[in-house]
Design an enzyme around this catalytic site. Structure first.
Site, PDB file in Angstrom:
ATOM      1  N   SER A 106      50.255  39.035  -1.685  1.00 26.23           N
ATOM      2  CA  SER A 106      48.967  39.445  -1.157  1.00 26.23           C
ATOM      3  C   SER A 106      49.166  40.471  -0.031  1.00 26.23           C
ATOM      4  O   SER A 106      49.955  40.245   0.882  1.00 26.23           O
ATOM      5  CB  SER A 106      48.239  38.219  -0.627  1.00 26.23           C
ATOM      6  OG  SER A 106      47.018  38.619  -0.098  1.00 26.23           O
ATOM      7  N   GLY A 107      48.496  41.585  -0.150  1.00 27.51           N
ATOM      8  CA  GLY A 107      48.593  42.625   0.881  1.00 27.51           C
ATOM      9  C   GLY A 107      49.712  43.614   0.624  1.00 27.51           C
ATOM     10  O   GLY A 107      49.987  44.484   1.437  1.00 27.51           O
ATOM     11  N   THR A 111      46.125  46.203  -5.340  1.00 21.70           N
ATOM     12  CA  THR A 111      44.799  46.719  -5.638  1.00 21.70           C
ATOM     13  C   THR A 111      44.741  48.217  -5.351  1.00 21.70           C
ATOM     14  O   THR A 111      44.166  48.991  -6.131  1.00 21.70           O
ATOM     15  CB  THR A 111      43.752  45.955  -4.809  1.00 21.70           C
ATOM     16  OG1 THR A 111      43.960  44.566  -5.036  1.00 21.70           O
ATOM     17  CG2 THR A 111      42.362  46.326  -5.217  1.00 21.70           C
ATOM     18  N   ASN A 156      45.889  39.804   4.247  1.00 24.18           N
ATOM     19  CA  ASN A 156      45.330  41.086   3.816  1.00 24.18           C
ATOM     20  C   ASN A 156      43.847  41.086   4.126  1.00 24.18           C
ATOM     21  O   ASN A 156      43.136  40.161   3.776  1.00 24.18           O
ATOM     22  CB  ASN A 156      45.584  41.233   2.289  1.00 24.18           C
ATOM     23  CG  ASN A 156      45.061  42.535   1.742  1.00 24.18           C
ATOM     24  OD1 ASN A 156      44.459  43.329   2.462  1.00 24.18           O
ATOM     25  ND2 ASN A 156      45.298  42.757   0.458  1.00 24.18           N
ATOM     26  N   SER A 159      41.823  41.098   0.616  1.00 19.08           N
ATOM     27  CA  SER A 159      42.627  40.400  -0.373  1.00 19.08           C
ATOM     28  C   SER A 159      41.794  40.042  -1.596  1.00 19.08           C
ATOM     29  O   SER A 159      40.698  39.507  -1.481  1.00 19.08           O
ATOM     30  CB  SER A 159      43.186  39.137   0.278  1.00 19.08           C
ATOM     31  OG  SER A 159      43.923  38.416  -0.664  1.00 19.08           O
ATOM     32  N   SER A 160      42.336  40.368  -2.760  1.00 22.51           N
ATOM     33  CA  SER A 160      41.621  40.017  -3.989  1.00 22.51           C
ATOM     34  C   SER A 160      41.762  38.511  -4.207  1.00 22.51           C
ATOM     35  O   SER A 160      42.872  38.003  -4.258  1.00 22.51           O
ATOM     36  CB  SER A 160      42.218  40.753  -5.187  1.00 22.51           C
ATOM     37  OG  SER A 160      42.584  42.050  -4.833  1.00 22.51           O
ATOM     38  N   GLY A 383      49.477  37.814  -6.108  1.00 17.78           N
ATOM     39  CA  GLY A 383      50.932  37.645  -6.042  1.00 17.78           C
ATOM     40  C   GLY A 383      51.270  36.225  -5.631  1.00 17.78           C
ATOM     41  O   GLY A 383      50.407  35.421  -5.304  1.00 17.78           O
ATOM     42  N   GLU A 385      52.153  33.187  -3.626  1.00 15.88           N
ATOM     43  CA  GLU A 385      51.618  32.850  -2.297  1.00 15.88           C
ATOM     44  C   GLU A 385      52.304  31.615  -1.736  1.00 15.88           C
ATOM     45  O   GLU A 385      52.474  30.614  -2.426  1.00 15.88           O
ATOM     46  CB  GLU A 385      50.111  32.590  -2.384  1.00 15.88           C
ATOM     47  CG  GLU A 385      49.286  33.855  -2.340  1.00 15.88           C
ATOM     48  CD  GLU A 385      47.793  33.582  -2.280  1.00 15.88           C
ATOM     49  OE1 GLU A 385      47.382  32.404  -2.231  1.00 15.88           O
ATOM     50  OE2 GLU A 385      47.052  34.574  -2.301  1.00 15.88           O
TER      51      GLU A 385
HETATM   52  N1  LIG Z   1      49.678  53.193  -1.090  1.00 14.90           N
HETATM   53  C1  LIG Z   1      49.111  52.818   0.057  1.00 14.90           C
HETATM   54  N2  LIG Z   1      48.898  53.713   1.027  1.00 14.90           N
HETATM   55  C2  LIG Z   1      48.345  53.344   2.173  1.00 14.90           C
HETATM   56  N3  LIG Z   1      47.958  52.098   2.460  1.00 14.90           N
HETATM   57  C3  LIG Z   1      48.146  51.141   1.535  1.00 14.90           C
HETATM   58  C4  LIG Z   1      48.721  51.464   0.290  1.00 14.90           C
HETATM   59  N4  LIG Z   1      48.781  50.339  -0.434  1.00 14.90           N
HETATM   60  C5  LIG Z   1      48.252  49.358   0.350  1.00 14.90           C
HETATM   61  N5  LIG Z   1      47.855  49.847   1.530  1.00 14.90           N
HETATM   62  C6  LIG Z   1      47.266  49.104   2.658  1.00 14.90           C
HETATM   63  O1  LIG Z   1      47.514  47.747   2.451  1.00 14.90           O
HETATM   64  C7  LIG Z   1      46.296  47.029   2.364  1.00 14.90           C
HETATM   65  C8  LIG Z   1      46.423  45.947   1.321  1.00 14.90           C
HETATM   66  O2  LIG Z   1      46.522  46.505   0.050  1.00 14.90           O
HETATM   67  P1  LIG Z   1      45.951  45.803  -1.241  1.00 14.90           P
HETATM   68  O3  LIG Z   1      46.129  46.731  -2.337  1.00 14.90           O
HETATM   69  O4  LIG Z   1      44.602  45.294  -0.993  1.00 14.90           O
HETATM   70  O5  LIG Z   1      46.941  44.608  -1.388  1.00 14.90           O
HETATM   71  P2  LIG Z   1      46.971  43.525  -2.531  1.00 14.90           P
HETATM   72  O6  LIG Z   1      45.975  43.914  -3.538  1.00 14.90           O
HETATM   73  O7  LIG Z   1      48.370  43.584  -3.007  1.00 14.90           O
HETATM   74  O8  LIG Z   1      46.684  42.276  -1.881  1.00 14.90           O
HETATM   75  C9  LIG Z   1      45.256  48.042   1.987  1.00 14.90           C
HETATM   76  O9  LIG Z   1      44.018  47.676   2.462  1.00 14.90           O
HETATM   77  C10 LIG Z   1      45.771  49.266   2.684  1.00 14.90           C
HETATM   78  O10 LIG Z   1      45.380  49.270   4.024  1.00 14.90           O
HETATM   79 MG   LIG Z   2      44.413  42.944  -4.186  1.00 16.76          MG
END
Ligand SMILES: Nc1ncnc2c1ncn2[C@@H]1O[C@H](COP(=O)(O)OP(=O)(O)O)[C@@H](O)[C@H]1O
Ligand SMILES: [Mg+2]
Length: 1055
Positions: A106-107, A111, A156, A159-160, A383, A385
């Protein structure tokens, strides 16, 4: 990888497959190196590892997209666009289905990654208007789903809280024509409970913060999150990094794009609001611990918003209904039951609505055209957890990750094996950890944890979370990946609570607390409430709840009857015992099993597709840019199975490439393959690697590819290639320069030849003209020559003119220089004869004139004298010619040389000329030297001071000389003069000078005679003698025997 090879020494290695050492330290060090330079992407073959930068990087712009579009995967630095593009093009060329599995904790950026891919496709695929609306919808479904399905967690801020699998459908042209989303296991418990520091789903806060006043009023809401029990448990309703107001606008906008009409939108917000109100519904407790619910405003709002009767709602929330035969018996809930029922309702409403939302989005993006489509699926799933306390949700999530890992291993291994098989290369077994054992532990039929959980849920009798744990211990007792407090050894036991069980996941150990497992697995909802909801006037609610039954089995009647729960330390379970009768009326939704089967479906579906992987890593826990938490990363690398993957990829051969590609790149390294290999590429590669000295163990030749075992072999080749490139460049340059110079030279030469031929032509033409002219001229000349004698005609006029001119020209250069030169004059051609004569005369006259003009008076006088001499002697006397150049002097004896007495004597007469002579006596011809002086009137013969003879000119009757060279002069004197003694014979060296002067002074020119042979002389009156002349060797004068004076003269020199 070719890009990786070229760039390998810059910042770390772009493809882990090329790492020299495949240990974790080297792996992480490479990641770190790259991360420090903001290079967040690295490959393991075609797998993309991404490290969350936690800052905006300028690598997602249109320019970057363009760069990666349609470019060979390995040519450019690793990028998510490269992977997306590669998947897309493979799909198009092979016309098959693909999926991109995005995993990570997560984070970690899953996404975000899926959004980047979606954006890339929306820009890179060809589009029509229709397509672009589909695309917009797909893009816009994101903010809506995120608002309803994402929440701030400790890990996060966005977080989804659900798993998402999205298919993008493409037609054969590559247009994105539709989309479909599958959602997995929304974390509904969040609706009613949030841990400290976490929030409920975004949409609640967005609605409260962002909705217009009138909307809030319609929904009976206050603009204050603190007011709602469901929003305040995490104590962080507002977070600086989240702008709920703005997000609200985006969501509203997105809803429009995905074609939510007003009614639907209204109903949707009513549902959201009803949940908030439901959270605020409070129960009172009477003295028998029965729940009481007054008809309060919150209840009113719930009933209003859900479109159900308030009284019925109140009843369903506080009473259980027991249907006994035809009768209904109402039995009041305890407060706990009531709260449980309320929360269950809230969760159910929200959960169902979420699913409904997904269905609506699918309706909106559905492709209605039946022709065959290929898809690229995007799997963005929670992911692995690990929390401080892990519950049923974590269990499901981690099980899901186990499944995906299993899928991943299978697919990767399979892909590898398939490739080896296809290439005809012997498969070499790879050592890696296979997590199938854990998957089995969880999901095995009748034996797995899920089965046991289901059984426990269904088992009649005394069932609690704890009995479930006991069952687990009983069945899994000696499973190497399962531990509980009771089963553990001493040291491990210390780390476990009594109600915990621990699974040794492939990614690490996770300790789960069994509390709530049964409950959450059952996902109980009172049937009465469900029935009430089916009657809702809110279309969404009624639709959702009416559909709820479908696909869900009802609990078998047999197990409905007696369930008893012994009270124990678990609070909720202690209340559940009271639910035993109610259960009859509940819906049977065994969550874990459902989840398992949906996962099974998912994995089956994925197995049929070609896989691409993105592994997202979280760089640090504090969401800070630039921080690389090595321990955290190491942990993720481990549980994402990256090392495993690398090992599988590297198992046999680090590098493989199609023969054509390999040959294309490295052919300059071998003379036999450069610049062209004419045979089969595989043969070319064989020749090439033999030339490079590859050992038999270092590579294998497949059917279409070469496999190279160690990166070092490849590096050596690449190094050689780098060096060779420079040489080649130089060579090519030289060749090119040569080629250019040659071309230039050729051009110049051609030009020169052209000019030359032109010039020659011109010359030739000129020559010809000249020749023609010459022929004419010559003809004319010849004609002229032939007719030169004739009068001027057209035929000869030019010739004559030429003759004239050339004669005159020649004449000019050959004129006589002196008057005396009579021979030089050029003989004229007949045509200019006359002219020549005239010219000649003119010229002589001119010369004479010049000559004469140049003469001094003395010279003139002299010449006049010489003229006299000439008239007398020229041609008559032999010595004359010699005398001509001898100048005449004034006198031969100066006055000083003459005796003064003489001078005195003749002072009255002017002396004109004096000359020494030899006088021959008349008698005996004795020679006597004398001075002869000529005056105006007479000539005097002087001996010293004596005048020996005075001869007046009047008595000089003649003057004779011989014709020879001698100097003898005979002056004939008139015999009438008594004073005279006869003719005078003298010899004078200056004969001509003297005679000329005498002739002039005495005017005696006519008296001179030039005699041959002998001159008669009168010695005395009547007495004659003679002077005889002859020529001889030596000049002599003597008296001959005959008494004559004999004069021998030398012969005249012939000139
Ligand atoms: N490629 C990226 N460039 C910049 N910031 C990113 C990138 N990927 C993730 N982040 C940062 O990390 C945070 C969490 O990403 P997210 O995709 O929501 O994580 P996940 O879906 O894996 O939980 C985003 O809100 C953003 O701030
Ligand atoms: Mg996500």
């Amino acid at each position: 990888m070719e890009g990786a090879l070229t760039a390998r020494d810059r910042v770390g290695i772009q493809d882990f497959v090329l790492l020299e050492e495949t240990n974790e330290a080297a792996f992480i060090s490479n990641l770190k190196k790259r991360y420090s330079k903001d290079l967040i992407y690295t490959y393991i073959g075609t797998l993309l590892v991404s490290v969350n930068p936690y800052k905006e990087l300028d690598i997602y712009n249109k320019k970057q997209m363009d760069t990666y579009m349609g470019v060979n995967f390995f040519e450019l630095p690793p990028h998510i666009y490269a992977l997306a593009d590669n998947a897309y093009h493979t799909m198009l060329t092979e016309f098959n289905n693909h999926f991109i599995l995005i995993s990570g904790e997560s984070g970690a950026g899953k996404t975000e990654a899926s959004k980047k891919i979606l954006q890339f496709y929306s820009v890179s695929c060809p589009s029509t208007t229709l397509m672009s609306t589909v695309r917009d919808k797909m893009l816009m479904s994101n903010p809506v789903l995120e608002a309803f399905g994402n929440a701030k967690t400790l890990k996060n801020n966005n977080s989804s809280r659900f798993g998402k699998y999205m298919d993008i459908q493409f037609d054969s042209q590559g247009d994105a024509v539709g989309g479909h989303i599958l959602n997995y296991l929304l974390e509904k418990s969040r609706v009613v409970h949030q841990n400290h520091g976490e929030r409920n789903f975004h949409i609640f806060y967005q609605l409260v913060e962002g909705a217009s006043d009138s909307l809030l009023q319609q929904l009976g809401l206050e603009r204050d999150c603190q007011h709602y029990n469901y929003l305040t448990q995490g104590e962080c309703a507002t977070v600086p990094s989240i702008n709920d107001k703005n997000d609200w606008k985006s969501v509203k906008n997105a809803l429009q794009v995905i074609e939510f009409d007003e009614v639907n939108t209204k109903h949707l917000f009513e549902v959201v609001a009803s949940v908030l109100h439901l959270g605020n519904v409070q129960f009172d407790t009477d003295n028998r611990d029965r729940a009481l619910l007054n008809d309060n405003t919150e209840l009113q709002w719930v009933s209003k918003l859900l479109g159900v009767d308030a009284h019925s709602l109140q009843e369903e929330l506080t009473f259980r209904k027991i249907e006994a035969k035809q009768e209904q018996v109402l039995s009041p809930f305890t407060t706990d039951h009531a709260i449980y029922g309320r929360d269950a309702l809230a969760k159910a409403i929200y959960g169902q609505t979420f699913t409904w939302l997904v269905h609506r989005i699918n309706d909106s993006t559905e492709n209605k055209d039946a022709s065959k489509k290929t898809v690229i699926g995007l799997l963005d799933i929670y992911g692995f957890e690990v929390f401080y306390v892990n519950s049923f949700e974590q269990f499901c999530i981690n099980y899901c990750n186990e499944k995906l890992q299993q899928l991943f291993i299978q697919l990767t291994l399979k892909a590898e094996q398939d490739e080896y098989e296809a290439e005809g290369i012997e498969w070499e077994p790879v050592q890696f950890f296979n997590n199938k054992i854990i998957c089995d532990l969880v999901e095995e039929k009748h034996r797995g944890i899920i089965s046991l959980l289901d059984e426990e849920c269904l088992r009649p009798g005394d069932v609690t979370d704890l009995t479930f744990l006991e069952r687990l211990e009983e069945k899994m007792g000696n499973h190497p990946h399962f531990v509980t407090h009771r089963l553990a050894d001493k040291t491990t036991r210390r780390t476990l609570e009594r109600g915990d069980f621990r699974l040794l996941h492939y990614a690490g150990e996770v300790t789960y607390c069994v509390v709530g497992f049964l409950d959450k697995n059952n996902d109980l909802l009172y049937k009465n409430i469900k029935d009430l909801m089916c009657q809702s006037k809110n279309a969404i609610v009624s639709e959702c709840f009416s559909n709820m039954d479908r696909g869900n089995k009802r609990r078998p009647e047999t197990v409905n009857s007696v369930i008893s729960y012994p009270p124990d330390q678990f609070s909720l379970i202690s209340h559940l015992d009271q639910l035993q009768v109610i259960m009859t009326f509940m819906l049977y939704l065994q969550v874990a099993t459902q989840f398992k089967s949906s996962l099974l479906k998912l994995t089956e579906m994925l197995m049929a597709k070609q896989a691409w992987y993105i592994r997202c890593l979280k760089s640090n826990e504090s969401k800070q840019p630039g921080q690389f938490d090595e321990a955290l990363i190491r942990h993720q690398v481990k549980y994402l199975g990256l090392m495993e993957h690398l090992r599988v990829r590297r198992a046999g051969f680090a590098y493989r490439r199609k023969y054509e590609d390999f040959l294309k790149r490295y052919k300059p390294l071998c003379p036999a393959t450069w610049p062209h290999w004419r045979g089969f590429p595989s043969d070319g590669v064989e020749v090439l690697v033999q030339h490079l000295g590859y050992l038999p163990d270092e590579y294998k030749m497949g059917r279409t590819k070469i496999f190279i075992r160690h990166p070092r072999t490849l590096y050596a080749t690449e190094d050689a290639y780098e060096r060779c490139k420079h040489e080649l460049a130089t060579r090519l340059q030289a060749k090119y320069k040569g080629y250019k110079a040659k071309g230039e030279f050729k051009k110049q030469k051609e030009a020169a030849t052209k000019i030359e031929s032109c010039w020659r032509g011109t010359q030739a033409r000129k020559e010809r003209e000249k020749r023609e002219w010459a022929i004419k001229v010559i003809k004319k000349f010849i004609n002229g020559y032939l007719n030169r004698g004739e009068a001027k005609t057209t035929d000869n006029s030019e010739y004559l003119a030429f003759v004239r001119q050339s004669y005159l020209n020649r004449l000019r250069g050959n004129l006589p220089k002196t008057v005396l030169d009579k021979t030089t004059w050029l003989t004229p051609p007949s045509v200019v004869k006359e002219t020549s004569e005239i010219l000649r005369k003119l010229h002589y006259r001119l010369m004479v004139r010049k000559y004469v003009r140049g003469l001094t008076p003395q010279r003139k006088a002299q010449l006049q004298l010489k003229l006299v001499t000439s008239t007398i002697f020229k041609g008559n006397k032999d010595s004359y010619p010699q005398s001509v150049p001898q100048p005449f002097l004034e006198t031969r004896i100066s006055d000083q040389e003459i005796n003064p007495k003489i001078l005195q004597t003749i002072r009255n007469e002017r002396i004109k000329y004096s000359v020494p002579v030899i006088k021959y006596d008349r008698n005996g011809f004795k020679p006597r030297p004398r001075q002869l002086i000529l005056t105006q009137t007479a000539a005097y013969l002087i001996e010293e001071s004596k005048v020996k003879q005075r001869l007046v000119y009047a008595s000089l009757k003649g003057i004779s000389v011989s014709n020879l060279t001698d100097g003898i002069i005979v002056l004939h004197i008139s015999s009438e003069d008594p004073k005279q003694k006869g003719d005078l014979v003298i010899q004078c060296d200056h004969l001509y000078e003297f005679l000329t002067k005498l002739c002039v002074i005495a005017n005696k020119q006519s008296a001179v005679r030039i005699v041959q042979g002998s001159i008669k002389i009168e010695i005395q009156a009547g007495k004659e003698s003679a002077v005889d002349f002859s020529t001889g060797q030596e000049a002599m004068v003597y008296k001959a025997k005959n008494g004559h004076l004999m004069v021998v003269a030398t012969r005249a020199r012939v000139r």
